[in-house]
Design a protein around this motif. Structure first.
Motif, PDB file in Angstrom:
ATOM      1  N   CYS A 161       4.960  82.674  58.219  1.00  0.00           N
ATOM      2  CA  CYS A 161       5.529  81.268  58.648  1.00  0.00           C
ATOM      3  C   CYS A 161       6.991  81.117  58.210  1.00  0.00           C
ATOM      4  O   CYS A 161       7.282  81.418  56.962  1.00  0.00           O
ATOM      5  N   PHE A 209       8.379  78.334  57.646  1.00  0.00           N
ATOM      6  CA  PHE A 209       8.335  77.124  57.015  1.00  0.00           C
ATOM      7  C   PHE A 209       7.860  77.068  55.762  1.00  0.00           C
ATOM      8  O   PHE A 209       8.121  76.139  54.919  1.00  0.00           O
ATOM      9  N   HIS A 210       6.955  78.044  55.336  1.00  0.00           N
ATOM     10  CA  HIS A 210       6.611  78.282  53.940  1.00  0.00           C
ATOM     11  C   HIS A 210       6.767  79.787  53.633  1.00  0.00           C
ATOM     12  O   HIS A 210       6.626  80.462  54.309  1.00  0.00           O
ATOM     13  N   CYS A 237       0.610  76.531  62.112  1.00  0.00           N
ATOM     14  CA  CYS A 237       0.577  77.485  60.777  1.00  0.00           C
ATOM     15  C   CYS A 237      -0.699  76.995  60.157  1.00  0.00           C
ATOM     16  O   CYS A 237      -1.006  75.689  59.740  1.00  0.00           O
ATOM     17  N   CYS A 261       1.452  74.730  55.365  1.00  0.00           N
ATOM     18  CA  CYS A 261       1.958  73.726  56.237  1.00  0.00           C
ATOM     19  C   CYS A 261       0.799  73.102  56.868  1.00  0.00           C
ATOM     20  O   CYS A 261       0.814  71.709  57.163  1.00  0.00           O
TER      21      CYS A 261
HETATM   22 ZN   LIG Z   1       3.559  77.319  57.111  1.00  0.00          ZN
END
Ligand SMILES: [Zn+2]
Length: 587
Positions: A34, A36-37, A55, A59
């Motif tokens: 991911c 985003f994390h 995700c 997330c």
């Molecule tokens: Zn994520």
């Protein structure tokens, strides 16, 4: 197809996301760590068939290509839309354009306000204004009305207003745009309104959008209006609305007439729920403006102007409004102005005689026919059946079918058969159309979501439903543009500010919700309707989550599916089970 759909249709989510994240193909999906994390095992999935991503890790969120770009680049919906549009060669008007347009509109309001003051002052104080003052006196207008409606007078001069405004620093070009000056063939500009009684036209927020003007003698045309400008559109204007709003709400009724003078007389005599339709027959835009204030509309029609076409259109408005439009016919040769002046009593009793527009149409069709003859019976049925078919409310439809049966003395059954025939004729026509459409819109199911659209249409058309929306989450909306509208709507209290806050590229999409026709309901039923909508949205969201998760889990299993992923799947099933129970309770 809207520009947003066009962009969606041309982009490929795998390509868009693939540029930012190294994707690995896994079955029908693509997966990655991911972006985003931070994580060790990939829980970020992209679904080409759904053109979406999710995700399943920390997330626990997802969306379409727009929301990915928004999140990844930290930009808003409009910027993401422009970025993606550019990729596929679609031009979207600049985000700053509405701002510029806004400035221009503000300028028009401002110059109109200055002109209003100028005309008003001439009416009250100039020697030339005496004939206007006398005229108003002779019509019985009080000075309070003159002030409330900011009536004015324009001098018998080609350049009086022009000189006044130019001295104030306005540019001729602006004044032409505002419709206050006319540009002649030689390029010379001159005052549009000369030697007239001036009626500034205010919008619902009390801004002057344009002017109506009336001659003092019998010369023609009797009335002259501002031309269409950025802020003045005759078809959406209701004269007097700025002063009538509160009363229309309080009395839950609006009366629509044709003339400015009628409105002023009415207000002066305590009938402040009256507005004028600007000399045209009522338009859809005017109806939807009123719809926010009341569902009860009375049309006061001139005996001669009470045309079939006007009433036919009113049946359409009834459907849009989910209410009854009633019609009152003025006595031959009289304006509302005349009737009200006679006595408040005669106006009141006239209003009491207002009849539903469909009954009115019945009377109109029946008059002049000999309904004992077969020919006239079938004429009446031919005219009235299509109108009855347009009525959306089933009970009302049945009522008018009965009425027609009674009128032409034919059994209801045979009329129903005739109605059925008209209906199949139309349906056939429609199927043919939609088949043709299917070729060009084959990808539509991917792009649009009927439940999302229905839900937004209800919420936007009935602001009072907002209180029912605690359980409604932004992530229920898969389409970024729908989510964008929902998120913005949560923060504002009215449509005007919603539109202002939303990127101009989303306006067309927003309008489609505002214009979507919804089945008729009453206020109590509407709460249930929206609750049902939200439930269906949640179900759609969970089902899609379950399906995506299932695909992810199947892949995860190969690489040792995590306990957390499995727990999430169980949680989704539990929630879906709850929805099932809630739904069966409703039925
Ligand atoms: Zn994520």
């Amino acid at each position: 197809m809207g520009v947003i759909d066009e962009v969606k249709q041309r982009i490929d989510i795998i390509e868009v996301i693939g540029e930012h994240v190294p994707l690995t193909k896994a079955g029908r999906t693509f997966r990655a760590l991911c972006p985003f994390h931070s994580e060790k095992t990939p829980s970020f999935f992209v679904y080409p068939e759904r053109q979406s991503w999710h995700c399943f890790g920390a997330c626990n969120t997802g969306g379409d290509a727009f929301s990915f770009i928004m999140k990844k680049q930290g930009i808003d919906f409009g910027e993401a839309l422009r970025l993606l549009a550019e990729r596929v060669g679609i031009t979207i008007p600049s985000k700053f354009e509405p701002e510029a347009g806004k400035d221009e509109r503000e300028k028009l309001y401002q110059v109109n306000a200055v002109a209003t003051q100028y005309f008003h002052n001439l009416l009250l104080n100039s020697p030339d204004g005496e004939k206007a003052r006398n005229y108003l006196l002779s019509r019985g207008f009080s000075s309070k009305s003159v002030t409330e409606f900011q009536l004015g007078f324009s001098l018998n001069s080609w350049e009086a207003l022009k000189q006044y405004l130019v001295e104030k620093g306005y540019i001729e070009n602006e004044l032409v745009t505002a419709g206050l000056l006319i540009e002649g063939d030689t390029g010379r500009t001159y005052d549009r309104f000369r030697n007239k009684l001036m009626f500034p036209i205010f919008d619902i927020r009390g801004r002057v959008t344009g002017f109506g003007a009336r001659v003092f003698d019998d010369s023609l045309p009797k009335y002259l209006n501002s031309p269409q400008t950025l802020v003045f559109d005759k078809s959406s204007t209701l004269y007097g609305i700025n002063l009538a709003t509160d009363v229309i709400r309080q009395q839950d009724q609006a009366v629509i007439v044709e003339g400015y003078m009628d409105v002023i007389t009415a207000h002066q005599n305590g009938f402040s729920n009256m507005v004028a339709s600007m000399g045209t027959s009522l338009t859809e835009k005017q109806v939807s403006a009123l719809k926010k204030l009341t569902r009860n509309i009375v049309l006061a029609l001139d005996a001669d102007a009470a045309g079939e076409e006007a009433t036919l259109r009113a049946v359409g408005y009834e459907n849009t409004l989910n209410a009854e439009v009633r019609v009152v016919i003025l006595p031959q040769g009289k304006d509302p102005d005349d009737v009200i002046r006679e006595s408040a009593q005669s106006w009141n009793s006239l209003l009491e005689q207002a009849i539903p527009v469909i009954d009115f149409t019945f009377n109109m069709v029946a008059s002049g026919l000999d309904l004992t003859t077969a020919k006239d019976k079938s004429f009446a049925a031919d005219r009235l059946l299509p109108i009855i078919m347009e009525i959306k409310d089933i009970v009302r439809q049945a009522h008018y079918l009965q009425k027609l049966a009674h009128l032409v003395k034919v059994s209801e059954r045979s009329l129903e058969t005739a109605l059925g025939r008209i209906r199949t004729g139309r349906v056939k026509g429609r199927t043919r159309e939609s088949n043709q459409g299917a070729v060009t819109h084959r990808l539509q199911p991917l792009l649009s979501s009927p439940v999302e659209e229905e839900c937004l249409a209800w919420l936007l058309q009935y602001p009072e439903l907002k209180i029912h929306c605690q359980g409604l989450l932004p992530e229920y909306f898969d389409n970024s543009e729908n989510r964008e509208i929902f998120l913005t709507w949560q923060d504002v209290n009215d449509l005007a500010s919603l539109k202002e806050k939303l990127d101009v590229a989303v306006h067309e999409h927003l309008d489609s919700f505002l214009n979507k026709s919804l089945p008729p309901t009453n206020q109590t039923k509407r709460g249930d309707v929206i609750a049902d909508c939200i439930l269906r949205l949640k179900e759609k969201f969970l089902r899609s989550l379950a399906a995506k998760g299932g695909e992810a889990l199947a892949l995860g299993a190969e690489s040792g599916g995590t306990a957390a992923e499995q727990a999430k799947q169980v949680e989704i099933s539990v929630q879906l089970g709850e929805i099932f129970i809630q739904k069966s309770r409703r039925r």
